[in-house]
Design a protein around this motif. Structure first.
Motif, short mmCIF file in Angstrom:
data_model
loop_
_atom_site.label_atom_id
_atom_site.label_comp_id
_atom_site.label_asym_id
_atom_site.label_seq_id
_atom_site.Cartn_x
_atom_site.Cartn_y
_atom_site.Cartn_z
N GLU A 26 0.83 -1.21 0.00
CA GLU A 26 0.00 0.00 0.00
C GLU A 26 0.87 1.26 0.00
N ARG A 27 1.94 1.23 0.77
CA ARG A 27 2.84 2.38 0.82
C ARG A 27 3.53 2.60 -0.54
N MET A 28 3.97 1.51 -1.16
CA MET A 28 4.64 1.64 -2.46
C MET A 28 3.66 2.13 -3.52
N ASP A 29 2.41 1.67 -3.46
CA ASP A 29 1.40 2.13 -4.41
C ASP A 29 1.18 3.64 -4.27
N ALA A 30 1.09 4.11 -3.03
CA ALA A 30 0.90 5.55 -2.81
C ALA A 30 2.13 6.33 -3.28
N LEU A 31 3.32 5.77 -3.02
CA LEU A 31 4.56 6.47 -3.37
C LEU A 31 4.76 6.54 -4.89
N VAL A 32 4.53 5.44 -5.61
CA VAL A 32 4.76 5.44 -7.06
C VAL A 32 3.86 6.46 -7.73
N ARG A 33 2.69 6.70 -7.18
CA ARG A 33 1.75 7.65 -7.78
C ARG A 33 2.26 9.10 -7.68
N THR A 34 3.28 9.35 -6.87
CA THR A 34 3.86 10.70 -6.75
C THR A 34 5.00 10.92 -7.75
N ILE A 35 5.40 9.88 -8.45
CA ILE A 35 6.53 9.99 -9.38
C ILE A 35 6.05 10.69 -10.66
N PRO A 36 6.69 11.81 -11.04
CA PRO A 36 6.33 12.45 -12.30
C PRO A 36 6.53 11.45 -13.45
N GLY A 37 5.51 11.29 -14.28
CA GLY A 37 5.60 10.35 -15.38
C GLY A 37 4.97 9.00 -15.08
N PHE A 38 4.52 8.79 -13.83
CA PHE A 38 3.76 7.59 -13.52
C PHE A 38 2.42 7.71 -14.24
N VAL A 39 1.97 6.60 -14.86
CA VAL A 39 0.71 6.62 -15.59
C VAL A 39 -0.35 5.79 -14.87
N SER A 40 -0.04 4.53 -14.56
CA SER A 40 -1.04 3.68 -13.91
C SER A 40 -0.39 2.44 -13.33
N ALA A 41 -1.12 1.79 -12.43
CA ALA A 41 -0.69 0.51 -11.86
C ALA A 41 -1.93 -0.34 -11.62
N THR A 42 -1.84 -1.59 -12.02
CA THR A 42 -2.93 -2.53 -11.85
C THR A 42 -2.35 -3.85 -11.37
N GLY A 43 -3.04 -4.52 -10.46
CA GLY A 43 -2.57 -5.80 -9.96
C GLY A 43 -3.59 -6.90 -10.12
N TYR A 44 -3.10 -8.11 -10.31
CA TYR A 44 -3.94 -9.29 -10.48
C TYR A 44 -3.35 -10.44 -9.67
N THR A 45 -4.20 -11.36 -9.24
CA THR A 45 -3.73 -12.57 -8.57
C THR A 45 -4.11 -13.75 -9.44
N GLY A 46 -3.12 -14.59 -9.76
CA GLY A 46 -3.35 -15.75 -10.59
C GLY A 46 -3.94 -16.91 -9.80
N GLU A 47 -4.38 -17.92 -10.52
CA GLU A 47 -4.99 -19.09 -9.90
C GLU A 47 -4.05 -19.79 -8.93
N ALA A 48 -2.77 -19.76 -9.22
CA ALA A 48 -1.78 -20.44 -8.37
C ALA A 48 -1.33 -19.55 -7.20
N GLY A 49 -1.93 -18.36 -7.08
CA GLY A 49 -1.56 -17.45 -6.00
C GLY A 49 -0.46 -16.48 -6.35
N ASP A 50 0.11 -16.60 -7.55
CA ASP A 50 1.12 -15.64 -7.95
C ASP A 50 0.45 -14.29 -8.20
N GLU A 51 1.20 -13.23 -8.00
CA GLU A 51 0.67 -11.88 -8.17
C GLU A 51 1.33 -11.25 -9.39
N ILE A 52 0.52 -10.56 -10.17
CA ILE A 52 1.03 -9.88 -11.36
C ILE A 52 0.68 -8.41 -11.25
N SER A 53 1.68 -7.57 -11.44
CA SER A 53 1.47 -6.12 -11.45
C SER A 53 1.86 -5.59 -12.81
N LEU A 54 1.05 -4.67 -13.31
CA LEU A 54 1.30 -4.02 -14.58
C LEU A 54 1.39 -2.53 -14.28
N VAL A 55 2.59 -1.97 -14.44
CA VAL A 55 2.83 -0.58 -14.09
C VAL A 55 3.27 0.17 -15.34
#
Length: 101
Positions: A26-55
């Motif tokens: 949560e802290r990193m999500d809030a922090l990345v949003r302050t970076i000039p040039g940040f556009v978006s971040a989305t996260g997903y959880t796979g069936e096996a429990g792995d996590e995927i982030s698209l930034v």
């Protein structure tokens, strides 16, 4: 250089402190949003429990600013030491993009 997409796939260790991991995320999500040039971040959880982030960042320079941010550097080290069993990171430059409508 145009848009840059970072694809991050993580596997959290079974013995990881999930509350601490979630709080750091949560802290990193809030922090990345302050970076000039940040556009978006989305996260997903796979069936096996792995996590995927698209930034998305507007430029390689914006990504570098995030990669090298002192608080993010500390969080990366914590991830390796405390939370992740494994991770993969791919950095992609957008050569073409479409959308509808």
């Amino acid at each position: 250089v145009g848009m840059v997409i970072v694809l991050i796939r993580t596997q959290v260790r079974v013995d990881a402190d999930r509350a601490a991991y979630d709080a750091l995320g949560e802290r990193m999500d809030a922090l990345v949003r302050t970076i000039p040039g940040f556009v978006s971040a989305t996260g997903y959880t796979g069936e096996a429990g792995d996590e995927i982030s698209l930034v998305r960042f507007a430029s390689t320079e914006a990504l570098r600013a995030w990669r090298d941010h002192p608080e993010h550097v500390v969080a990366q080290a914590r991830g390796r030491a405390e939370f992740y069993a494994a991770y993969e990171i791919e950095v992609c430059e957008v050569t073409r993009a479409y959308h509808f409508p």
